[in-house]
Design an enzyme around this catalytic site. Sequence first.
Site, PDB file in Angstrom:
ATOM      1  N   LYS A  14     -14.882  38.129 -31.657  1.00 47.79           N
ATOM      2  CA  LYS A  14     -14.282  37.049 -32.438  1.00 47.79           C
ATOM      3  C   LYS A  14     -15.222  35.844 -32.476  1.00 47.79           C
ATOM      4  O   LYS A  14     -16.162  35.749 -31.672  1.00 47.79           O
ATOM      5  CB  LYS A  14     -12.955  36.640 -31.792  1.00 47.79           C
ATOM      6  N   TYR A  23      -3.529  41.039 -38.829  1.00 46.49           N
ATOM      7  CA  TYR A  23      -2.570  40.413 -37.926  1.00 46.49           C
ATOM      8  C   TYR A  23      -1.181  40.338 -38.582  1.00 46.49           C
ATOM      9  O   TYR A  23      -0.444  39.374 -38.373  1.00 46.49           O
ATOM     10  CB  TYR A  23      -3.061  39.031 -37.499  1.00 46.49           C
ATOM     11  N   PHE A  36       1.867  30.016 -34.377  1.00 46.77           N
ATOM     12  CA  PHE A  36       0.425  29.811 -34.141  1.00 46.77           C
ATOM     13  C   PHE A  36      -0.444  30.498 -35.187  1.00 46.77           C
ATOM     14  O   PHE A  36      -1.662  30.393 -35.140  1.00 46.77           O
ATOM     15  CB  PHE A  36       0.039  30.303 -32.734  1.00 46.77           C
ATOM     16  N   ARG A  96      -9.381  48.941 -24.329  1.00 50.62           N
ATOM     17  CA  ARG A  96      -8.306  47.960 -24.087  1.00 50.62           C
ATOM     18  C   ARG A  96      -8.324  47.508 -22.622  1.00 50.62           C
ATOM     19  O   ARG A  96      -8.130  46.329 -22.325  1.00 50.62           O
ATOM     20  CB  ARG A  96      -6.929  48.562 -24.395  1.00 50.62           C
ATOM     21  N   THR A 137      -4.042  39.685 -23.107  1.00 47.63           N
ATOM     22  CA  THR A 137      -4.286  38.809 -24.265  1.00 47.63           C
ATOM     23  C   THR A 137      -4.723  37.407 -23.845  1.00 47.63           C
ATOM     24  O   THR A 137      -5.670  36.854 -24.411  1.00 47.63           O
ATOM     25  CB  THR A 137      -2.991  38.734 -25.126  1.00 47.63           C
ATOM     26  N   ARG A 163     -12.002  39.400 -21.294  1.00 47.59           N
ATOM     27  CA  ARG A 163     -11.243  38.157 -21.398  1.00 47.59           C
ATOM     28  C   ARG A 163     -11.113  37.478 -20.031  1.00 47.59           C
ATOM     29  O   ARG A 163     -11.164  36.252 -19.929  1.00 47.59           O
ATOM     30  CB  ARG A 163      -9.865  38.458 -21.992  1.00 47.59           C
ATOM     31  N   ASN A 222      -9.908  34.261 -27.306  1.00 47.48           N
ATOM     32  CA  ASN A 222     -10.025  35.278 -26.252  1.00 47.48           C
ATOM     33  C   ASN A 222     -11.104  36.330 -26.519  1.00 47.48           C
ATOM     34  O   ASN A 222     -11.024  37.463 -26.066  1.00 47.48           O
ATOM     35  CB  ASN A 222      -8.657  35.900 -25.964  1.00 47.48           C
ATOM     36  N   HIS A 225     -11.235  41.379 -30.052  1.00 48.50           N
ATOM     37  CA  HIS A 225     -10.074  42.173 -30.458  1.00 48.50           C
ATOM     38  C   HIS A 225     -10.383  43.629 -30.155  1.00 48.50           C
ATOM     39  O   HIS A 225     -11.523  44.066 -30.339  1.00 48.50           O
ATOM     40  CB  HIS A 225      -9.816  42.035 -31.963  1.00 48.50           C
ATOM     41  N   GLU A 266      -7.518  50.458 -38.450  1.00 51.55           N
ATOM     42  CA  GLU A 266      -8.390  49.290 -38.328  1.00 51.55           C
ATOM     43  C   GLU A 266      -9.855  49.638 -38.616  1.00 51.55           C
ATOM     44  O   GLU A 266     -10.577  48.849 -39.228  1.00 51.55           O
ATOM     45  CB  GLU A 266      -8.236  48.671 -36.929  1.00 51.55           C
TER      46      GLU A 266
HETATM   47  N1  UDP Z   1      -2.519  35.031 -30.199  1.00 52.59           N
HETATM   48  C1  UDP Z   1      -2.328  33.653 -30.080  1.00 52.59           C
HETATM   49  N2  UDP Z   1      -1.214  33.194 -29.434  1.00 52.59           N
HETATM   50  C2  UDP Z   1      -0.292  34.024 -28.909  1.00 52.59           C
HETATM   51  C3  UDP Z   1      -0.477  35.428 -29.027  1.00 52.59           C
HETATM   52  C4  UDP Z   1      -1.603  35.897 -29.685  1.00 52.59           C
HETATM   53  O1  UDP Z   1      -3.141  32.889 -30.555  1.00 52.59           O
HETATM   54  O2  UDP Z   1       0.716  33.559 -28.328  1.00 52.59           O
HETATM   55  C5  UDP Z   1      -3.732  35.536 -30.870  1.00 52.59           C
HETATM   56  C6  UDP Z   1      -4.783  35.980 -29.862  1.00 52.59           C
HETATM   57  O3  UDP Z   1      -6.068  35.650 -30.376  1.00 52.59           O
HETATM   58  C7  UDP Z   1      -4.566  37.481 -29.831  1.00 52.59           C
HETATM   59  C8  UDP Z   1      -4.208  37.772 -31.284  1.00 52.59           C
HETATM   60  O4  UDP Z   1      -3.401  36.659 -31.678  1.00 52.59           O
HETATM   61  O5  UDP Z   1      -5.713  38.190 -29.392  1.00 52.59           O
HETATM   62  C9  UDP Z   1      -3.469  39.061 -31.515  1.00 52.59           C
HETATM   63  O6  UDP Z   1      -2.325  39.075 -30.714  1.00 52.59           O
HETATM   64  P1  UDP Z   1      -1.818  40.398 -29.992  1.00 52.59           P
HETATM   65  O7  UDP Z   1      -0.443  40.127 -29.461  1.00 52.59           O
HETATM   66  O8  UDP Z   1      -1.998  41.567 -30.906  1.00 52.59           O
HETATM   67  O9  UDP Z   1      -2.799  40.495 -28.720  1.00 52.59           O
HETATM   68  P2  UDP Z   1      -4.085  41.419 -28.428  1.00 52.59           P
HETATM   69  O10 UDP Z   1      -3.781  42.786 -28.967  1.00 52.59           O
HETATM   70  O11 UDP Z   1      -5.266  40.766 -29.088  1.00 52.59           O
HETATM   71  O12 UDP Z   1      -4.206  41.410 -26.921  1.00 52.59           O
HETATM   72 MG    MG Z   2      -3.111  43.328 -30.840  1.00 49.43          MG
END
Ligand code: UDP
Ligand code: MG
Length: 153
Positions: A9, A49, A57, A85, A91, A102, A112, A115, A126
């Site tokens: 990112k 997303y 957010f 993962r 996250t 992360r 973070n 992705h 994806e």
């Molecule tokens: N995100 C955020 N605030 C939140 C949750 C998610 O800004 O409370 C952002 C963060 O960059 C995250 C992305 O949205 O990586 C996608 O969210 P997801 O729940 O899919 O988490 P990930 O799969 O990236 O762990």
């Molecule tokens: Mg995700």
Amino acid sequence: MEQTLVLIKPSGVIRCLIGDIIARFQHKGLIIAGLKMMQLDEKILREHYAHLVDRPFFPDLLNSMMRTPVIAMCIKGVDAVNVVRTMTGATNGRKAAPGTIRGDFSMSGQENIVHASDSVENALIEINRFFSEGEIFDYTDNTFKYLYAPDEV
Ligand code: UDP
Ligand code: MG
């Protein structure tokens, strides 16, 4: 063999972590099957997303993801989706375990660094979202014997 989608990112690009992150995946024994720099736009991010578009957010997330280009990678390996993962971590960088990307590089729930696809099904979707067919390469068959036992591949 499984493939998964990783994005470095803008938070990773701007902090000069591109090389470190690629090195982690390569040192693990995962194979880079596709790799490119892309400037994301609102259209692709609303798709990518889609599960978050109604969250408060989301506008901040959009801005964050468009701040610089990203690095898109298609990463290949046995159980690649779960392995990547796990290497990515929780996250929120403040909660992610040390040793994860992360956990080592982020203090934020949004900024973070990476992705990673969260299921085999989403990985396929994806990879197709970010890569066209001619951008994924298959050049590593003769390396598997150094990476896996015969009954693992
Ligand atoms: N995100 C955020 N605030 C939140 C949750 C998610 O800004 O409370 C952002 C963060 O960059 C995250 C992305 O949205 O990586 C996608 O969210 P997801 O729940 O899919 O988490 P990930 O799969 O990236 O762990
Ligand atoms: Mg995700």
